[in-house]
Design a protein around this motif. Sequence first.
Motif, short mmCIF file in Angstrom:
data_model
loop_
_atom_site.label_atom_id
_atom_site.label_comp_id
_atom_site.label_asym_id
_atom_site.label_seq_id
_atom_site.Cartn_x
_atom_site.Cartn_y
_atom_site.Cartn_z
N LYS A 134 -16.25 8.61 -3.67
CA LYS A 134 -16.81 8.54 -4.93
C LYS A 134 -16.52 9.36 -5.73
CE LYS A 134 -20.01 5.85 -7.81
NZ LYS A 134 -21.04 5.05 -6.97
N GLY A 135 -15.83 9.29 -7.09
CA GLY A 135 -15.84 10.53 -7.78
C GLY A 135 -14.94 11.23 -7.77
N THR A 136 -13.72 11.17 -6.82
CA THR A 136 -12.78 11.46 -6.38
C THR A 136 -11.67 11.64 -6.89
OG1 THR A 136 -11.97 10.45 -3.97
CG2 THR A 136 -12.94 12.41 -3.75
N PRO A 137 -10.43 11.93 -8.00
CA PRO A 137 -9.37 11.56 -8.33
C PRO A 137 -8.50 10.12 -7.90
CG PRO A 137 -8.95 14.24 -8.33
CD PRO A 137 -10.14 13.64 -7.22
N GLU A 138 -8.72 11.42 -6.27
CA GLU A 138 -7.64 9.60 -5.54
C GLU A 138 -8.40 8.13 -5.86
OE1 GLU A 138 -8.75 12.79 -4.06
OE2 GLU A 138 -5.95 13.04 -3.98
N MET B 20 0.84 -0.92 0.10
CA MET B 20 -0.04 0.37 0.34
C MET B 20 0.88 1.14 0.34
SD MET B 20 -3.65 0.47 2.37
CE MET B 20 -2.49 0.47 3.95
N ILE B 21 1.87 0.82 0.65
CA ILE B 21 3.06 2.38 0.64
C ILE B 21 2.91 2.63 -0.61
CG2 ILE B 21 5.25 3.66 1.74
CD1 ILE B 21 4.07 1.55 4.61
N GLU B 22 4.41 1.42 -1.55
CA GLU B 22 4.99 1.52 -2.29
C GLU B 22 3.75 2.29 -3.47
OE1 GLU B 22 7.56 0.85 -3.63
OE2 GLU B 22 7.49 1.55 -1.71
N MET B 23 2.27 1.75 -3.42
CA MET B 23 1.15 2.21 -4.17
C MET B 23 1.06 3.53 -3.91
SD MET B 23 -3.00 0.59 -4.38
CE MET B 23 -3.21 0.98 -2.79
N PHE B 24 0.47 4.49 -2.68
CA PHE B 24 0.26 5.70 -2.39
C PHE B 24 1.88 6.49 -3.33
CE2 PHE B 24 -2.08 4.82 1.19
CZ PHE B 24 -3.73 4.64 0.86
N LYS B 25 2.73 6.12 -2.29
CA LYS B 25 3.98 7.03 -2.72
C LYS B 25 3.93 7.17 -4.84
CE LYS B 25 7.77 6.12 0.06
NZ LYS B 25 8.69 5.32 0.41
N ASP B 26 3.41 6.20 -6.01
CA ASP B 26 3.08 5.86 -6.90
C ASP B 26 1.75 7.31 -7.03
OD1 ASP B 26 5.66 4.22 -7.11
OD2 ASP B 26 4.29 2.86 -7.85
N ALA B 27 0.96 7.28 -6.66
CA ALA B 27 0.22 7.91 -7.00
C ALA B 27 0.76 8.83 -6.55
CB ALA B 27 -0.92 7.27 -6.19
N HIS B 28 1.46 9.62 -5.35
CA HIS B 28 1.71 10.99 -4.83
C HIS B 28 2.40 11.43 -6.28
CE1 HIS B 28 1.24 12.01 -0.88
NE2 HIS B 28 1.16 10.59 -0.57
N ALA B 29 3.07 10.71 -6.87
CA ALA B 29 4.37 11.00 -8.09
C ALA B 29 3.41 12.07 -9.11
CB ALA B 29 5.41 10.19 -8.16
N TRP C 178 -8.55 6.97 -9.67
CA TRP C 178 -6.87 6.12 -9.48
C TRP C 178 -6.58 4.75 -8.66
CZ3 TRP C 178 -2.78 4.37 -6.76
CH2 TRP C 178 -1.55 4.24 -7.76
N LEU C 179 -7.46 4.59 -7.55
CA LEU C 179 -7.34 3.57 -6.84
C LEU C 179 -7.87 2.23 -7.55
CD1 LEU C 179 -6.28 2.66 -3.88
CD2 LEU C 179 -8.80 2.99 -3.49
N HIS C 180 -9.12 2.61 -8.31
CA HIS C 180 -9.54 1.49 -9.09
C HIS C 180 -9.66 1.31 -9.80
CE1 HIS C 180 -13.61 1.34 -7.10
NE2 HIS C 180 -13.28 2.34 -6.07
N LYS C 181 -7.87 2.81 -10.64
CA LYS C 181 -7.54 1.67 -12.17
C LYS C 181 -6.25 1.35 -11.68
CE LYS C 181 -5.78 4.24 -15.91
NZ LYS C 181 -5.38 5.35 -16.40
N HIS C 182 -5.77 1.67 -10.59
CA HIS C 182 -4.55 1.06 -10.53
C HIS C 182 -3.70 -0.17 -9.10
CE1 HIS C 182 -2.33 4.08 -13.15
NE2 HIS C 182 -3.31 4.68 -12.83
N CYS C 183 -4.69 -0.34 -8.19
CA CYS C 183 -4.12 -0.75 -7.11
C CYS C 183 -3.82 -2.25 -7.20
CB CYS C 183 -5.89 -0.97 -6.63
SG CYS C 183 -7.22 -1.91 -7.52
N TRP C 184 -5.19 -3.07 -8.28
CA TRP C 184 -5.05 -4.32 -8.86
C TRP C 184 -2.86 -5.03 -8.82
CZ3 TRP C 184 -9.09 -5.84 -9.28
CH2 TRP C 184 -10.36 -5.85 -9.96
N ASP C 185 -2.20 -3.32 -10.16
CA ASP C 185 -0.94 -3.88 -10.21
C ASP C 185 -0.14 -3.54 -8.81
OD1 ASP C 185 -1.34 -3.33 -12.64
OD2 ASP C 185 -1.35 -1.00 -13.00
N TYR C 186 -0.23 -3.62 -7.73
CA TYR C 186 0.16 -4.12 -6.47
C TYR C 186 -0.75 -5.08 -5.56
CZ TYR C 186 1.58 0.76 -7.94
OH TYR C 186 2.36 2.42 -8.60
#
Length: 423
Positions: A360-364, A280-289, A367-375
């Motif tokens: 629901k509807g926030t950029p977060e 989860m930490i890796e995921m959030f760091k990438d989102a921050h980037a 982003w989460l629904h699109k990318h969480c699978w990769d982590y």
Amino acid sequence: MRIRPVTIILCVLLIGAVAAIALIAPDTMEAKRMLHIEQAATPTPTADVRSMLMITPDPNVTPKPTAFLLKNGVEGDEVKNLQRRLKELGYYSGGVDGQYGPGTQDAVIRFQTQHGLTADGIVGEGTRSAVYAQAAQTFIPTPAPTPTPGLLKKGDDGESVKAMQQRLKELGYYNGSVDGDFGGGTEEAVRLFQSQNGLDVDGVAAKKTFSLLYSEDAKQVTATPTPDPNAMPMLVNRDHPIDESYQPRDLVKLKNVIPSSVATVKGSDIEGDRTAVNAMIEMFKDAHAEGVDDWQISAGYRSYKYQKKLFDNSVQDFRNQGFSQTNAVSATRQTVADPGTSEHHTGLAFDINVPGTIFKGTPEQIWLHKHCWDYGFVIRYQEDKESITGYLAECWHIRYVGLPHSITMRDRNLCLEEYLGVV
Ligand SMILES: [Zn+2]
């Protein structure tokens, strides 16, 4: 023979002197006699009086009326005054009886201790003037000392923390600096030690933890095994409840491991599986980037006891709105898992949101629904799977299943029940 005038003068003087002595002598004699009587009347010193040690008065100081020490065994008005004064100040609780016994002595020792005087229980000049001084302090009871080495927890510091860090380092549980500050890293080390040595995991070093930590039975750390990619993810749902006593083996406190710059952790007690939290930490760091940076984690591991409380509270809420018991339970089941059937019990599920707004509807959320699978995470409860999972969609609830499972589930659009073939 002729009497010389000088002789006559001498005789006259002699007669005068004798007459004068005869007149004065009776008074002098009487005074002397009285003195003898008084001296004889002075009583033989008693044991008590003998115990009043005489002080040699300082010739430069006007002697005080009481130039003796008050101590155990002495009695009299001076002792009464002392007792009254010590009572007033809160040091003495016995009777004002003028008897200097052990009670009075203890009170004097308490007074002396608090005032930095020699605590001998004897009232000499120094103690006496301190007792009657205006600046005399009222009694402040000292707290009872804590038994044995005591207890170390987050926020503590000092030599005993240092020694503990050193020991945890020796055993491989701690890799931070041995600085005597009990912070998040030290707490995690204590928790890991507790979890691998069969102790209750609370991150607080108390008696049991200490005695094992410093004993020969303390085990060296066992590295957490890398999750086996072939092992299937754990399924927890209504048909597959988890045992009430199930305890995830490697929980970390989120606050200890997730930097506040990465995500806000709502509540200091939220825990989660170590591997999942690291992902989860890796995921959030990438989102921050990518500029998506307003993350909050509001839930993680939930014990059976806690689940039961959540469930019961919800049922009660519906009852208060006028629902029957059966209907209140049904309504609760739409959103709250029956105790023992919550994924949160695994330590692998987390609720994510953006502070202060609907997720629901926030950029977060997007982003989460699109990318969480990769982590290694999946969106566990989705709208098109409600009939299978039995849960209304929860856009905030993510579940760690690990790689490559999450990728496969995304690519084939399978919920966990489908993926495990248990539908
Ligand atoms: Zn959840």
